[in-house]
Design an enzyme around this catalytic site. Structure first.
Site, short mmCIF file in Angstrom:
data_model
loop_
_atom_site.label_atom_id
_atom_site.label_comp_id
_atom_site.label_asym_id
_atom_site.label_seq_id
_atom_site.Cartn_x
_atom_site.Cartn_y
_atom_site.Cartn_z
N ASN A 54 0.86 -1.34 0.00
CA ASN A 54 0.20 0.00 -0.04
C ASN A 54 0.97 1.19 -0.14
OD1 ASN A 54 0.66 -0.92 2.58
ND2 ASN A 54 -0.82 0.58 3.55
N ILE A 55 0.37 2.24 -0.78
CA ILE A 55 1.14 3.43 -0.70
C ILE A 55 -0.01 4.71 -0.61
CG2 ILE A 55 2.44 5.21 -2.40
CD1 ILE A 55 2.86 2.27 -4.07
N GLU A 56 0.36 5.14 0.74
CA GLU A 56 -0.76 6.29 1.05
C GLU A 56 -0.27 7.67 0.66
OE1 GLU A 56 -2.00 4.31 5.53
OE2 GLU A 56 -0.84 6.15 5.42
N SER A 59 -3.41 13.18 0.67
CA SER A 59 -4.84 13.37 0.10
C SER A 59 -5.45 11.88 0.10
CB SER A 59 -4.90 14.07 -1.10
OG SER A 59 -6.43 14.05 -1.77
N CYS A 65 -3.88 0.96 -2.80
CA CYS A 65 -3.90 -0.54 -1.81
C CYS A 65 -2.84 -1.22 -2.67
CB CYS A 65 -5.23 -1.04 -2.09
SG CYS A 65 -6.52 -0.13 -1.41
N GLU A 67 -2.86 -4.72 -3.37
CA GLU A 67 -3.30 -5.45 -4.25
C GLU A 67 -3.35 -4.61 -5.59
OE1 GLU A 67 -5.66 -6.35 -0.61
OE2 GLU A 67 -4.90 -4.74 -1.47
N CYS A 101 -9.99 -4.96 0.09
CA CYS A 101 -11.11 -4.03 0.24
C CYS A 101 -12.11 -4.15 -1.15
CB CYS A 101 -10.60 -2.41 0.42
SG CYS A 101 -10.16 -1.94 -1.17
#
Length: 154
Positions: A54-56, A59, A65, A67, A101
């Site tokens: 995952n790469i947040e 914003s 995510c 996947e 998700c």
């Protein structure tokens, strides 16, 4: 599990390796806001593995995510054309395991057969496995879109 045991068509070695890759992919996560690491590993039909994390983003809706990161990389690397995907592994730092998700389930549906197994590992190294169809019942996929027939002019 013995060496000859299969789970959803995968050998015990493939399941073990998929889990190891999914767990190691968590270390690649960029999650300074949630601190919720997710790793994903895809077992490709050619026997290779593609990893994602995952790469947040500040914003939040721009966050990607694990996947979707893995599948984007796999598609760009030509893995879809080289036979597709045998299984997906997801790993988190919580217990019980977390599933992909809803957005990721739909994204996986674009590239995988409904019988594709999704393995979900928890913080204790235990896993649950379900098929994509079990995770996304009555799904909408590419096979349900009308493809125009160039010979009929539609």
């Amino acid at each position: 599990m013995s060496e000859n045991t299969t789970i959803h068509g995968l050998t015990s070695t493939e399941v073990k390796t998929l889990g190891e890759h999914a767990v190691s992919a968590k270390s690649l996560a960029y999650c300074p806001y949630s601190n919720f690491r997710v790793g994903c590993a895809i077992l490709c039909a050619d026997g290779s593995y593609v990893l994602g994390a995952n790469i947040e983003n500040a914003s939040y809706p721009v966050t990607i995510c694990a996947e979707r990161t893995a599948f984007g990389k796999a598609v760009v690397d030509g893995k879809r054309e080289s036979g597709g995907f045998k299984a997906v592994g997801v790993s988190t730092d919580i217990s019980p395991p977390a599933s992909p998700c809803g957005m990721c389930r739909q994204f996986i549906r674009e590239f995988c057969d409904l019988k594709t197994p999704i393995f979900m590992w928890d913080s204790k190294g235990e896993y649950i496995v379900m098929t994509l169809e079990q995770l996304l019942p009555m799904s909408f996929g590419p096979d349900q879109l009308h493809k125009p027939d160039p010979n009929k002019g539609n």
